[in-house]
Design a protein around this motif. Structure first.
Motif, PDB file in Angstrom:
ATOM      1  N   PHE A   8       1.072  -1.528  -0.156  1.00  9.86           N
ATOM      2  CA  PHE A   8       0.261  -0.028  -0.090  1.00  9.86           C
ATOM      3  C   PHE A   8       0.910   1.377   0.515  1.00  9.86           C
ATOM      4  CE2 PHE A   8      -2.313  -2.872   2.062  1.00  9.86           C
ATOM      5  CZ  PHE A   8      -3.822  -2.830   1.713  1.00  9.86           C
ATOM      6  N   GLY A   9       0.322   2.117  -1.089  1.00  6.77           N
ATOM      7  CA  GLY A   9       1.468   3.659  -0.639  1.00  6.77           C
ATOM      8  C   GLY A   9       0.255   4.012  -0.255  1.00  6.77           C
ATOM      9  N   HIS A  10       0.604   4.641   1.083  1.00  7.42           N
ATOM     10  CA  HIS A  10      -0.057   4.848   2.418  1.00  7.42           C
ATOM     11  C   HIS A  10       0.045   6.441   2.218  1.00  7.42           C
ATOM     12  CE1 HIS A  10       3.367   4.969   5.806  1.00  7.42           C
ATOM     13  NE2 HIS A  10       2.315   5.882   5.621  1.00  7.42           N
ATOM     14  N   GLY A  11       0.850   7.197   1.794  1.00 10.40           N
ATOM     15  CA  GLY A  11       0.507   8.672   1.924  1.00 10.40           C
ATOM     16  C   GLY A  11       0.159   9.161   3.741  1.00 10.40           C
ATOM     17  N   SER A  12      -0.246  10.332   3.438  1.00  9.54           N
ATOM     18  CA  SER A  12      -0.743  10.848   4.687  1.00  9.54           C
ATOM     19  C   SER A  12      -1.644  10.142   5.362  1.00  9.54           C
ATOM     20  CB  SER A  12      -1.340  12.339   4.839  1.00  9.54           C
ATOM     21  OG  SER A  12      -1.656  13.078   6.095  1.00  9.54           O
ATOM     22  N   PRO A  13      -1.472  10.146   7.258  1.00 11.91           N
ATOM     23  CA  PRO A  13      -1.745   9.660   8.559  1.00 11.91           C
ATOM     24  C   PRO A  13      -4.066  10.230   7.842  1.00 11.91           C
ATOM     25  CG  PRO A  13      -0.273  10.949   9.338  1.00 11.91           C
ATOM     26  CD  PRO A  13       0.174  11.374   7.439  1.00 11.91           C
ATOM     27  N   VAL A  14      -3.510  11.114   7.297  1.00  8.62           N
ATOM     28  CA  VAL A  14      -5.470  11.935   7.084  1.00  8.62           C
ATOM     29  C   VAL A  14      -5.999  10.852   6.353  1.00  8.62           C
ATOM     30  CG1 VAL A  14      -6.228  14.191   6.366  1.00  8.62           C
ATOM     31  CG2 VAL A  14      -3.986  14.088   7.393  1.00  8.62           C
ATOM     32  N   ILE A  15      -5.615  10.829   6.118  1.00  2.00           N
ATOM     33  CA  ILE A  15      -6.247   9.667   4.845  1.00  2.00           C
ATOM     34  C   ILE A  15      -6.914   8.853   5.525  1.00  2.00           C
ATOM     35  CG2 ILE A  15      -4.800   7.233   4.535  1.00  2.00           C
ATOM     36  CD1 ILE A  15      -5.619   8.103   1.089  1.00  2.00           C
ATOM     37  N   ALA A  16      -6.566   8.512   6.632  1.00  2.19           N
ATOM     38  CA  ALA A  16      -7.585   7.816   7.585  1.00  2.19           C
ATOM     39  C   ALA A  16      -9.314   7.983   8.130  1.00  2.19           C
ATOM     40  CB  ALA A  16      -7.316   7.457   8.874  1.00  2.19           C
ATOM     41  N   LEU A  17      -9.064   9.762   7.477  1.00  3.05           N
ATOM     42  CA  LEU A  17     -10.233  10.761   8.250  1.00  3.05           C
ATOM     43  C   LEU A  17     -11.876  10.654   6.440  1.00  3.05           C
ATOM     44  CD1 LEU A  17      -8.752  13.100  10.524  1.00  3.05           C
ATOM     45  CD2 LEU A  17      -9.790  10.729  11.078  1.00  3.05           C
ATOM     46  N   GLN A  18     -10.941   9.878   5.682  1.00  4.25           N
ATOM     47  CA  GLN A  18     -11.475  10.613   3.898  1.00  4.25           C
ATOM     48  C   GLN A  18     -11.512   9.798   3.631  1.00  4.25           C
ATOM     49  OE1 GLN A  18      -7.575  11.588   2.615  1.00  4.25           O
ATOM     50  NE2 GLN A  18      -7.375  14.171   3.155  1.00  4.25           N
ATOM     51  N   ASN A  19     -12.882   9.629   2.530  1.00  4.30           N
ATOM     52  CA  ASN A  19     -13.289   8.496   1.443  1.00  4.30           C
ATOM     53  C   ASN A  19     -13.269   9.195  -0.039  1.00  4.30           C
ATOM     54  OD1 ASN A  19     -14.703   6.326   0.560  1.00  4.30           O
ATOM     55  ND2 ASN A  19     -16.495   7.558   0.550  1.00  4.30           N
ATOM     56  N   ASN A  20     -11.599   8.272  -0.548  1.00  5.07           N
ATOM     57  CA  ASN A  20     -11.375   8.759  -1.529  1.00  5.07           C
ATOM     58  C   ASN A  20     -11.510   7.385  -2.716  1.00  5.07           C
ATOM     59  OD1 ASN A  20      -9.049   8.003  -0.702  1.00  5.07           O
ATOM     60  ND2 ASN A  20      -8.827  10.416   0.034  1.00  5.07           N
ATOM     61  N   VAL A  21     -11.048   8.225  -4.103  1.00  7.84           N
ATOM     62  CA  VAL A  21     -10.494   6.432  -4.418  1.00  7.84           C
ATOM     63  C   VAL A  21      -9.228   5.873  -3.958  1.00  7.84           C
ATOM     64  CG1 VAL A  21      -9.407   6.498  -7.016  1.00  7.84           C
ATOM     65  CG2 VAL A  21     -10.940   8.052  -6.440  1.00  7.84           C
ATOM     66  N   THR A  22      -9.250   6.364  -3.636  1.00  6.44           N
ATOM     67  CA  THR A  22      -7.127   5.614  -2.599  1.00  6.44           C
ATOM     68  C   THR A  22      -8.581   4.715  -2.009  1.00  6.44           C
ATOM     69  OG1 THR A  22      -5.746   6.731  -3.410  1.00  6.44           O
ATOM     70  CG2 THR A  22      -5.309   5.504  -2.111  1.00  6.44           C
ATOM     71  N   GLN A  24     -11.017   3.606  -1.798  1.00  4.54           N
ATOM     72  CA  GLN A  24     -11.983   2.264  -1.611  1.00  4.54           C
ATOM     73  C   GLN A  24     -11.102   1.572  -2.662  1.00  4.54           C
ATOM     74  OE1 GLN A  24     -14.536   5.613  -4.412  1.00  4.54           O
ATOM     75  NE2 GLN A  24     -15.543   6.525  -3.087  1.00  4.54           N
ATOM     76  N   HIS A  25     -10.299   2.089  -3.025  1.00  8.45           N
ATOM     77  CA  HIS A  25      -9.339   0.374  -3.733  1.00  8.45           C
ATOM     78  C   HIS A  25      -8.801   0.075  -2.581  1.00  8.45           C
ATOM     79  CE1 HIS A  25      -9.234   1.530  -8.405  1.00  8.45           C
ATOM     80  NE2 HIS A  25      -8.717   2.471  -8.412  1.00  8.45           N
ATOM     81  N   TRP A  26      -8.921   0.440  -1.395  1.00  9.39           N
ATOM     82  CA  TRP A  26      -7.891  -0.877  -0.663  1.00  9.39           C
ATOM     83  C   TRP A  26      -9.233  -1.743  -0.295  1.00  9.39           C
ATOM     84  CZ3 TRP A  26      -4.977   4.124   2.807  1.00  9.39           C
ATOM     85  CH2 TRP A  26      -4.335   4.891   2.661  1.00  9.39           C
ATOM     86  N   ARG A  27     -10.363  -0.761   0.496  1.00 12.08           N
ATOM     87  CA  ARG A  27     -11.678  -1.603   0.830  1.00 12.08           C
ATOM     88  C   ARG A  27     -12.177  -2.280  -0.462  1.00 12.08           C
ATOM     89  NH1 ARG A  27     -13.967  -4.405   4.194  1.00 12.08           N
ATOM     90  NH2 ARG A  27     -16.216  -4.351   3.814  1.00 12.08           N
ATOM     91  N   HIS A  28     -11.936  -2.238  -2.010  1.00 13.47           N
ATOM     92  CA  HIS A  28     -12.116  -3.046  -3.221  1.00 13.47           C
ATOM     93  C   HIS A  28     -11.092  -4.505  -2.483  1.00 13.47           C
ATOM     94  CE1 HIS A  28     -13.910  -0.046  -5.041  1.00 13.47           C
ATOM     95  NE2 HIS A  28     -15.207  -0.359  -4.255  1.00 13.47           N
TER      96      HIS A  28
END
Length: 264
Positions: A8-22, A24-28
């Motif tokens: 996983f290219g995990h990016g910023s920890p703030v992504i934990a609060l977001q719902n975006n394309v990335t 959604q891909h992780w969930r899929h």
């Protein structure tokens, strides 16, 4: 059934609060794992954020959620908990696979850092699969990280999902913080392309020798911590695995969100 391997290219920890394309891909990706290969018995995570001298693995029954980032980030991020159980049995199994290399069974010092939980809270939001983290031994070369990772291959046939969480390109000082979707720097795109092509072709030595790429490598990997987890997924992969790159893009000019799946 043999488990996949995921980076996983995990990016910023703030992504934990977001719902975006990335996210959604992780969930899929997680849903596909469970649908096609079964529910993992446990997850072994290699995060860019646990650096040690020597090798360590979390061995506590309930690993704490670690908020290993600065106070400038949103308070809501500090409130996130990922209460997944640990697996002391898996920790001991990993130690046995690495023998005669000495492995510290960590029962109190670490836990789940944001490299792990910011991804898993999106991929497996129920936090009900046991998680173990493996540290990154800073005394090891890329070649030695890769060699160590190859010892993890048997876990895949025992229902263990192996994940790495870091970044192919990770240069925070060069990031355009005000524009998430700006054009990547040419050197960032060039290096991401180089690594993706090497993975796709199975040219592992080209990845181990990434520094031969000169300026694009030195700018994309100014320190190796976020790059090292890739070697653990490469080492656990099998030549017959089908490789998929998704999502694949660079944010803020110099932060690669490229994720990789090796599907049996």
């Amino acid at each position: 059934m043999r488990m996949p391997v995921l980076f996983f290219g995990h990016g910023s920890p703030v992504i934990a609060l977001q719902n975006n394309v990335t996210t959604q891909h992780w969930r899929h990706m997680a849903l596909r794992v469970e649908q096609d290969y079964g529910r993992p018995k446990a997850i072994l995570s290699v995060s860019a954020h646990w650096l040690t001298r020597g090798v360590a693995v979390t061995a506590m029954p309930v690993p704490p959620t670690i908020h290993d980032f600065g106070p400038s980030l949103p308070k809501a991020l500090f409130d996130v908990r990922y209460p997944a159980p640990g697996s002391p049995d898996l920790a001991r199994k990993i130690a046995s696979l690495f023998a005669p290399i000495s492995v510290t069974l960590d029962t109190w010092e670490w836990g789940l850092d944001h490299g792990t939980w910011s991804v898993l809270c999106k991929a497996w939001p129920d936090a009900d699969i046991p998680i173990v983290q493996l540290s990154l031994d800073i005394t090891r070369s890329p070649q030695k990280h890769y060699a160590l990772a190859q010892k993890l291959k048997p876990l895949r046939d025992e229902g263990i999902l192996i994940i790495g969480t870091g970044n192919i390109v990770h240069n925070l000082p060069r990031m355009d913080w005000g524009n998430q979707n700006c054009q990547p720097y040419p050197w960032a795109q060039s290096f991401d392309d180089y690594i993706v092509q090497a993975i796709a072709k199975g040219n592992i030595q080209d990845i181990i020798d990434y520094e031969t790429q000169g300026e694009s490598a030195s700018l994309s990997v100014p320190s190796p911590d976020h790059f090292w987890p890739l070697f653990y997924t490469l080492g656990a992969a099998q030549p017959e695995d089908r490789i998929v790159f998704e999502p694949r893009h660079i944010e803020h000019g110099s932060l690669s969100m490229t994720s990789v799946a090796w599907w049996p």
